[in-house]
Design a protein around this motif. Structure first.
Motif, short mmCIF file in Angstrom:
data_model
loop_
_atom_site.label_atom_id
_atom_site.label_comp_id
_atom_site.label_asym_id
_atom_site.label_seq_id
_atom_site.Cartn_x
_atom_site.Cartn_y
_atom_site.Cartn_z
N GLU A 157 0.82 -1.22 0.00
CA GLU A 157 0.00 0.00 0.00
C GLU A 157 0.85 1.27 0.00
O GLU A 157 0.42 2.33 -0.44
CB GLU A 157 -0.88 0.03 1.25
CG GLU A 157 -2.27 -0.52 1.05
CD GLU A 157 -3.10 -0.29 2.30
OE1 GLU A 157 -3.65 0.81 2.45
OE2 GLU A 157 -3.14 -1.22 3.13
N ASP A 181 1.39 2.14 -3.46
CA ASP A 181 0.16 2.76 -3.98
C ASP A 181 0.09 4.22 -3.56
O ASP A 181 -0.25 5.10 -4.35
CB ASP A 181 -1.09 2.03 -3.47
CG ASP A 181 -1.21 0.62 -4.04
OD1 ASP A 181 -0.76 0.41 -5.18
OD2 ASP A 181 -1.74 -0.26 -3.34
N PRO A 183 2.21 1.76 -9.30
CA PRO A 183 1.12 0.79 -9.47
C PRO A 183 1.50 -0.62 -9.02
O PRO A 183 2.62 -1.07 -9.25
CB PRO A 183 0.86 0.79 -10.99
CG PRO A 183 1.58 1.96 -11.54
CD PRO A 183 2.69 2.28 -10.59
N THR A 184 0.55 -1.28 -8.37
CA THR A 184 0.71 -2.67 -7.97
C THR A 184 -0.45 -3.47 -8.57
O THR A 184 -1.53 -2.91 -8.78
CB THR A 184 0.69 -2.82 -6.43
OG1 THR A 184 -0.54 -2.28 -5.94
CG2 THR A 184 1.85 -2.08 -5.80
N GLN A 231 -3.70 -5.78 -9.02
CA GLN A 231 -4.90 -5.98 -8.22
C GLN A 231 -4.76 -7.27 -7.42
O GLN A 231 -4.11 -8.22 -7.88
CB GLN A 231 -6.09 -6.10 -9.19
CG GLN A 231 -7.45 -6.10 -8.52
CD GLN A 231 -8.55 -6.52 -9.50
OE1 GLN A 231 -8.38 -6.43 -10.72
NE2 GLN A 231 -9.66 -6.98 -8.97
N GLN A 282 4.31 -2.28 -13.21
CA GLN A 282 3.60 -2.94 -12.13
C GLN A 282 4.64 -3.45 -11.13
O GLN A 282 5.53 -4.22 -11.50
CB GLN A 282 2.81 -4.15 -12.65
CG GLN A 282 1.63 -3.80 -13.54
CD GLN A 282 0.36 -3.48 -12.74
OE1 GLN A 282 0.39 -3.36 -11.50
NE2 GLN A 282 -0.73 -3.33 -13.45
#
Ligand code: ADP
Ligand code: MG
Length: 230
Positions: A24, A27, A32-33, A35, A221
């Motif tokens: 987090e 984030d 971006p990570t 989903q 990612q």
């Protein structure tokens, strides 16, 4: 602020090493990570996979297991109907590795398109003399074999971040070698700067590794994170 809470709750649990719990944090800094979520039962894992709506990646979450794939703790391309069994398999493998391992659960993650992406590593090591040293290079399984990386003192400017891409031998890979589409270089440069900001804001982080940070033509990612607090 949220980022601070994440680190503090990690520290409270008595562990100075964080993994997926700290995703987090990325984030919060606009890195971006994929989903997904961490769950603690096969049924919950299945529910997340259904939500994702495609094959998923599943990973064991344990503070005692640092290199998950080394112990069979990562399964990629798991179809929804296999998710429940895979959950059990991952836990069994973790137990075989270390009987008394603390198992926090299993991370169910969206698949990232590795066929069109390049696995890179983006990390930081705090040097007592120079401060935070950012490291960027080729990541994933190649990281130890090829050792193609470059280091820069944080904070880095946009020019310095871009220079890190130019610095590595595999730069042509990022720029679309062998008829592949080039990766989204602007986002990659921005991501290096965002991590630079993060480690500048949090001196308590002494070490951090995003490996892999998958760079694709559409962006990046952060697939795996590991960090150490002092
Ligand atoms: P560890 O480094 O602890 O073994 P990772 O999360 O880095 O665990 O996963 C190992 C490898 O599995 C990655 O380098 C990547 O090749 C693959 N992998 C992990 N997560 C994903 C994902 N979401 N999509 C596609 N491949 C993945
Ligand atoms: Mg990894």
């Amino acid at each position: 602020e949220r980022a601070r809470e994440i680190l503090e709750s990690g520290a409270r649990r008595g562990s100075n090493r964080l993994g997926v719990e700290a995703m987090e944090l990325l984030d919060a800094y606009g890195i971006p990570t994929p989903q997904g979520d961490v769950v603690s039962s096969p049924v919950e894992a299945e529910a997340i996979a259904e939500e994702i709506g495609d094959d998923v990646v599943m990973k064991i979450v344990s503070p005692d297991i640092l290199h998950k794939s080394d112990i069979g703790g990562v399964e990629v391309g798991v179809p929804v109907e296999d998710v429940r069994d895979t959950y059990e398999d991952l836990v069994v493998r973790a137990r075989n590795y270390q009987e008394d391992a603390t198992i926090l659960g299993v991370q169910v993650q969206e698949m990232v398109d590795l066929d069109n992406g390049v696995e890179t590593i983006l990390g930081m090591n705090r040097d007592p003399q120079f401060g935070p040293l950012l490291l960027f290079g080729l990541g994933g399984i190649f990281v130890e074999v090829l050792e193609d990386n470059t280091v820069s003192v944080a904070p880095v400017s946009e020019t310095e971040a871009r220079g890190m891409l130019d610095d590595i031998d595999s730069a042509p890979l990022l720029r679309g070698a062998r008829g592949r589409d080039p990766v989204d270089e602007a986002t990659l440069v921005e991501t290096i700067q965002r991590l630079s900001q993060l480690v500048t804001d949090f001196p308590a982080i002494v070490e951090l590794d995003i490996n892999p940070l998958v760079a694709t033509p559409d962006g990046v990612q952060a697939v795996d994170l590991r960090l150490t607090l002092d």
